[in-house]
Design a protein around this motif. Structure first.
Motif, PDB file in Angstrom:
ATOM      1  N   GLU A  70       5.770   3.836   2.480  1.00 13.66           N
ATOM      2  CA  GLU A  70       5.788   2.687   3.393  1.00 13.66           C
ATOM      3  C   GLU A  70       5.353   3.086   4.798  1.00 13.66           C
ATOM      4  N   THR A  71       5.818   4.241   5.260  1.00 11.19           N
ATOM      5  CA  THR A  71       5.449   4.680   6.616  1.00 11.19           C
ATOM      6  C   THR A  71       3.952   4.950   6.712  1.00 11.19           C
ATOM      7  N   GLU A  73       1.904   1.918   7.223  1.00 15.44           N
ATOM      8  CA  GLU A  73       1.888   1.456   8.618  1.00 15.44           C
ATOM      9  C   GLU A  73       1.025   2.373   9.493  1.00 15.44           C
ATOM     10  N   GLU A  74       1.166   3.692   9.298  1.00 16.07           N
ATOM     11  CA  GLU A  74       0.442   4.657  10.147  1.00 16.07           C
ATOM     12  C   GLU A  74      -1.068   4.465  10.072  1.00 16.07           C
ATOM     13  N   LYS A 112      -2.875   2.007   9.872  1.00 21.00           N
ATOM     14  CA  LYS A 112      -3.428   0.854  10.603  1.00 21.00           C
ATOM     15  C   LYS A 112      -3.760   1.220  12.056  1.00 21.00           C
ATOM     16  N   ARG A 122      -6.068  -2.950   9.169  1.00 18.09           N
ATOM     17  CA  ARG A 122      -5.330  -3.993   9.916  1.00 18.09           C
ATOM     18  C   ARG A 122      -5.752  -5.380   9.438  1.00 18.09           C
ATOM     19  N   SER A 177      -4.062  -6.179   6.218  1.00 20.19           N
ATOM     20  CA  SER A 177      -2.655  -5.754   6.199  1.00 20.19           C
ATOM     21  C   SER A 177      -1.783  -6.633   5.306  1.00 20.19           C
ATOM     22  N   ARG A 207       0.367  -2.477   0.928  1.00 22.93           N
ATOM     23  CA  ARG A 207       1.776  -2.075   0.935  1.00 22.93           C
ATOM     24  C   ARG A 207       1.902  -0.626   0.520  1.00 22.93           C
TER      25      ARG A 207
END
Length: 484
Positions: free
Chosen positions: A221-222, A225-226, A228, A241, A244, A248
């Motif tokens: 999950e991290t 996010e990273e 992006k 992005r 997004s 997931r």
């Protein structure tokens, strides 16, 4: 029954260079066989061990148009069932006669895996397996969604077929010049634009997969996010992005049948949560003996099991190694990679033969012994999409010391001495001083608060990082994407 096809360049037990192979070998086995018919396809490399190759069954062969070449290319289909999963292999000796799956010649590897992507789609109608989802792994299979939306867009067989693109490591993308891609793919010029395959005036296989796939996943999950953001995004952060809502992270698992200290024949003394204290000490002293280190169960043994590359944070280790390997510490390394780091560890083994053991090789049995013997596992990665080493370490009662990035952040809970919680130690800034501080803190807990250390070991061993939990998330995603 829902049909899922995994397409990948490597898969255990046939070929493995990294965690991608573990995922493609283990995940299909954990998906509900009453609901999903999961099959795996990969190249028929000549370097697949003969104990498997000799059992493969020839299905058939045909000739396929490949790019702008004037002649058809041979596509052979081999088949093998392993642990209840059906595997297909794309046979073409011109492309897959090799000593290792990746040759290091980027242009040639791109040509080989472009052929693989096209062959996967050409093969399915021949064998009569219509996938509801083709699950593509990393850049080597990333042109499958592209071909599906172009060359095969009007092919009735693939009506309703969806694609998932999984990023195991965004650093590797399959980039070469556009003219070569046009020749290899036969795709029209309008597909090589900035909103499709074009990337900094070249063409990019992974980008194509990310543009055309119905859904994108990555392995924590991290990390989802990273990537992006520019630091981790490797030039694709803007696209990620933009997509997004279709992205997931699902953390990888490990195969608890393979990594189980209570049944592992590779280790000196099997153990469980009930007897780990005594048995880990036996594993440590036996390994010390095997590696020629002073035999002393009270030494603090730190391990690194890794590819020896910049990504793994070894420049931080280089900066402070003199202060890590004090007289109470033994530092054991297993891995190969950048000669700079191979020689770093060789040098310190020469300088401190009683403190450092540099095993510049990869040996699975030795790795298992080290997981069982070590007190701590050091993983100070610059970035780490998921990481399996920390999951295996927790299973074997070895405390991870990690940088808070990607899957390391998601799976290792930092020790809190006041709350009595946590399964490892972590630091957030990519800084050698911060890493050294947390290593020294771990030594203090190990020597001065041994009961707390043992409780932390127990908490880690009791965590469930098997594939069962992750497989449920994949099943939910497949069902949602198929719409039934």
């Amino acid at each position: 029954m829902k049909n899922i096809l995994f397409a990948a360049s490597e898969c255990v037990p046939f070929i493995k260079t990294g965690g991608l192979a573990d995922v493609c070998g283990a995940l299909p086995q954990y998906l509900d066989k009453n609901e999903f018919d999961v099959r795996v396809i990969m190249p028929y490399y000549t370097c697949i061990p003969s104990k498997y190759r000799d059992q493969f069954r020839y299905v058939c062969h045909f000739y396929m148009d490949y790019g702008m070449r004037p002649v058809g290319f041979h596509v052979g289909i081999m088949e093998y069932e392993y642990n209840g999963i059906k595997f297909y292999f794309v046979d073409n000796e011109y492309y897959f006669k090799c000593d290792k799956p990746y040759t290091g010649d980027t242009k040639w590897d791109i040509e080989r895996f472009t052929f693989f992507c096209k062959a996967v789609l050409a093969m399915m109608p021949v064998i009569g397996f219509k996938p509801d989802i083709i699950h593509c792994h990393d850049w080597q299979s990333a042109l499958i969604p592209v071909f599906l939306h172009s060359t095969y867009a009007t092919h009735d067989f693939y009506y309703g077929t969806k694609t998932i693109m999984t990023i195991h490591n965004l650093k590797f993308q399959g980039i070469w010049n556009i003219d070569t891609f046009k020749y290899n793919t036969g795709l029209p010029g309008y597909m090589f634009t900035p909103d499709k395959l074009e990337f900094k005036k070249d063409a990019n296989m992974l980008k194509g997969g990310l543009v055309y796939a119905d859904y994108i996943t990555t392995v924590s999950e991290t990390y989802a996010e990273e990537i992006k953001y520019p630091f981790y995004g490797e030039g694709l952060d803007g696209l990620l992005r933009a997509r997004s809502w279709s992205l997931r992270g699902i953390v990888n698992g490990i195969d608890y049948n393979v990594f189980n200290p209570s049944t592992d024949d590779a280790i000196y003394a099997k153990f469980s949560t009930k007897n780990f204290k005594a048995k880990k000490a036996i594993n440590k002293t036996k390994l010390q003996e095997e590696l020629g280190l002073p035999v002393d169960e009270n030494k603090y043994m730190i391990a690194i099991i890794s590819r020896l590359t910049d990504q793994k944070g070894l420049d931080l280790v280089n900066y402070v190694i003199e202060r890590i390997v004090d007289e109470h510490t033994q530092f054991v390394v297993i891995g190969t990679g950048d000669p700079r780091y191979e020689n770093l560890f060789r040098h310190y083994q020469w300088k401190y033969p009683d403190r450092v053991s540099a095993n510049i090789l990869y040996s699975d049995p030795l790795a298992h012994k080290l997981y069982a013997a070590a007190d701590a596992m050091l993983m100070p990665s610059l970035f780490e999409p998921c990481g399996l080493t920390q999951l295996i370490s927790l299973r074997y009662g070895t405390i991870p010391i990690v940088r808070e990035t990607g899957g390391l952040k998601d799976t290792v809970e930092p020790y809190n001495e006041f709350a009595g919680t946590g399964t490892g130690f972590s630091f957030s800034n990519y800084n050698a001083g911060d890493m050294l501080n947390v290593i020294n803190y771990s030594k203090k807990v190990y020597y001065d608060y041994r009961d707390e250390w043992d409780k932390m070991v127990l908490r880690g061993m009791e965590k469930d990082f098997s594939w069962s939990s992750s497989a449920k998330q994949y099943e939910g995603m497949y069902n949602w994407l198929i719409g039934r």
